[in-house]
Motif scaffolding. Structure first.
Motif, PDB file in Angstrom:
ATOM      1  N   HIS A 136      -5.442  -3.924  -3.125  1.00 58.13           N
ATOM      2  CA  HIS A 136      -6.504  -4.670  -2.439  1.00 58.13           C
ATOM      3  C   HIS A 136      -7.034  -5.804  -3.307  1.00 58.13           C
ATOM      4  O   HIS A 136      -7.266  -6.910  -2.813  1.00 58.13           O
ATOM      5  CB  HIS A 136      -7.638  -3.732  -2.017  1.00 58.13           C
ATOM      6  CG  HIS A 136      -7.276  -2.880  -0.851  1.00 58.13           C
ATOM      7  ND1 HIS A 136      -7.438  -3.281   0.453  1.00 58.13           N
ATOM      8  CD2 HIS A 136      -6.726  -1.646  -0.785  1.00 58.13           C
ATOM      9  CE1 HIS A 136      -7.023  -2.338   1.267  1.00 58.13           C
ATOM     10  NE2 HIS A 136      -6.576  -1.330   0.537  1.00 58.13           N
ATOM     11  N   GLU A 137      -7.210  -5.545  -4.581  1.00 61.66           N
ATOM     12  CA  GLU A 137      -7.684  -6.602  -5.488  1.00 61.66           C
ATOM     13  C   GLU A 137      -6.675  -7.740  -5.554  1.00 61.66           C
ATOM     14  O   GLU A 137      -7.056  -8.921  -5.510  1.00 61.66           O
ATOM     15  CB  GLU A 137      -7.937  -6.028  -6.878  1.00 61.66           C
ATOM     16  CG  GLU A 137      -9.172  -5.145  -6.946  1.00 61.66           C
ATOM     17  CD  GLU A 137      -9.274  -4.354  -8.246  1.00 61.66           C
ATOM     18  OE1 GLU A 137      -8.420  -4.524  -9.143  1.00 61.66           O
ATOM     19  OE2 GLU A 137     -10.217  -3.548  -8.352  1.00 61.66           O
ATOM     20  N   TYR A 161     -12.208 -13.956   4.582  1.00 63.02           N
ATOM     21  CA  TYR A 161     -11.588 -12.692   4.993  1.00 63.02           C
ATOM     22  C   TYR A 161     -12.207 -12.212   6.307  1.00 63.02           C
ATOM     23  O   TYR A 161     -11.491 -11.856   7.250  1.00 63.02           O
ATOM     24  CB  TYR A 161     -11.771 -11.646   3.892  1.00 63.02           C
ATOM     25  CG  TYR A 161     -11.160 -10.314   4.198  1.00 63.02           C
ATOM     26  CD1 TYR A 161      -9.791 -10.097   4.061  1.00 63.02           C
ATOM     27  CD2 TYR A 161     -11.947  -9.244   4.620  1.00 63.02           C
ATOM     28  CE1 TYR A 161      -9.219  -8.870   4.339  1.00 63.02           C
ATOM     29  CE2 TYR A 161     -11.387  -8.017   4.902  1.00 63.02           C
ATOM     30  CZ  TYR A 161     -10.033  -7.832   4.762  1.00 63.02           C
ATOM     31  OH  TYR A 161      -9.477  -6.611   5.058  1.00 63.02           O
ATOM     32  N   THR A 207      -4.364   2.120  -4.707  1.00 63.82           N
ATOM     33  CA  THR A 207      -4.516   1.219  -3.558  1.00 63.82           C
ATOM     34  C   THR A 207      -5.551   0.132  -3.831  1.00 63.82           C
ATOM     35  O   THR A 207      -5.421  -0.975  -3.305  1.00 63.82           O
ATOM     36  CB  THR A 207      -4.878   1.983  -2.270  1.00 63.82           C
ATOM     37  OG1 THR A 207      -6.132   2.646  -2.435  1.00 63.82           O
ATOM     38  CG2 THR A 207      -3.783   2.975  -1.891  1.00 63.82           C
ATOM     39  N   ILE A 251       0.841  -1.200   0.000  1.00 62.73           N
ATOM     40  CA  ILE A 251       0.000   0.000   0.000  1.00 62.73           C
ATOM     41  C   ILE A 251       0.876   1.249   0.000  1.00 62.73           C
ATOM     42  O   ILE A 251       0.633   2.199  -0.758  1.00 62.73           O
ATOM     43  CB  ILE A 251      -0.973  -0.013   1.191  1.00 62.73           C
ATOM     44  CG1 ILE A 251      -2.004  -1.123   0.991  1.00 62.73           C
ATOM     45  CG2 ILE A 251      -1.639   1.352   1.377  1.00 62.73           C
ATOM     46  CD1 ILE A 251      -2.837  -1.429   2.217  1.00 62.73           C
ATOM     47  N   HIS A 308      -6.770  -9.736  -2.277  1.00 61.00           N
ATOM     48  CA  HIS A 308      -7.988 -10.529  -2.074  1.00 61.00           C
ATOM     49  C   HIS A 308      -8.183 -11.624  -3.120  1.00 61.00           C
ATOM     50  O   HIS A 308      -9.120 -12.423  -2.997  1.00 61.00           O
ATOM     51  CB  HIS A 308      -9.218  -9.611  -2.059  1.00 61.00           C
ATOM     52  CG  HIS A 308      -9.347  -8.828  -0.792  1.00 61.00           C
ATOM     53  ND1 HIS A 308     -10.132  -9.242   0.248  1.00 61.00           N
ATOM     54  CD2 HIS A 308      -8.776  -7.666  -0.402  1.00 61.00           C
ATOM     55  CE1 HIS A 308     -10.046  -8.365   1.232  1.00 61.00           C
ATOM     56  NE2 HIS A 308      -9.231  -7.400   0.862  1.00 61.00           N
TER      57      HIS A 308
END
Length: 151
Positions: free
Chosen positions: A118-119, A130, A114, A31, A122
């Motif tokens: 995150h993609e 999660y 960002t 990040i 995940h």
């Protein structure tokens, strides 16, 4: 990407401190790297998002007080506010923080960067897994006397 499979017994014997620490390093590092492409730090990001979410609500002092408990970098928040103001990204009519048009554009670019992290993070992780992971970590934090409330 593939992940090596191990038995439940072998995984249950693993130290959570090690794995949560490695996860923290790589997630936060990814990040931070995405934000750095925009010339931002996490504290810049936090300020931009809080101001975008509640325009004319925050003063520099009240937002610094809100964000300081989450800071692990000994951030000079006044310097971050000053940087955003010098970029023309925030303004302070009547002492309350608002994003300028340039600030909102920068926040959206940073958000897009960002979101890619995150993609990627995940990928292959079901939402239910999660949520279970977060709840397990929250329970461990509570069990050890920490604050497991959402930020």
């Amino acid at each position: 990407m593939t992940i090596t499979e191990y038995s439940q017994d072998r995984l249950a014997a693993q130290p959570i401190g090690y794995w949560s620490g490695i996860a923290n390093e790589i997630i936060v590092g990814s990040i931070r790297a995405a934000l750095a492409e925009e010339g931002l730090t996490q504290p810049h990001w936090w300020i931009l998002n809080h101001v975008a979410g509640s325009p004319e609500h925050w003063t520099r002092a009240s937002l610094t007080a809100r964000l300081s408990p989450f800071d692990r970098q000994d951030t000079d928040f006044e310097a971050v506010h000053a940087d955003l103001a010098s970029r023309g990204w925030i303004a302070e009519p009547d002492g309350r923080l608002v994003l300028t048009e340039a600030g909102e554009a920068g926040r959206r670019r940073a958000k897009d960067r960002t979101l890619k992290v995150h993609e990627q993070m995940h990928d292959g992780v079901e939402t239910a897994d999660y949520v279970t992971t977060l709840n397990v970590l929250r329970r461990m934090i509570t069990n050890l006397g920490g604050n497991s409330d959402l930020p």
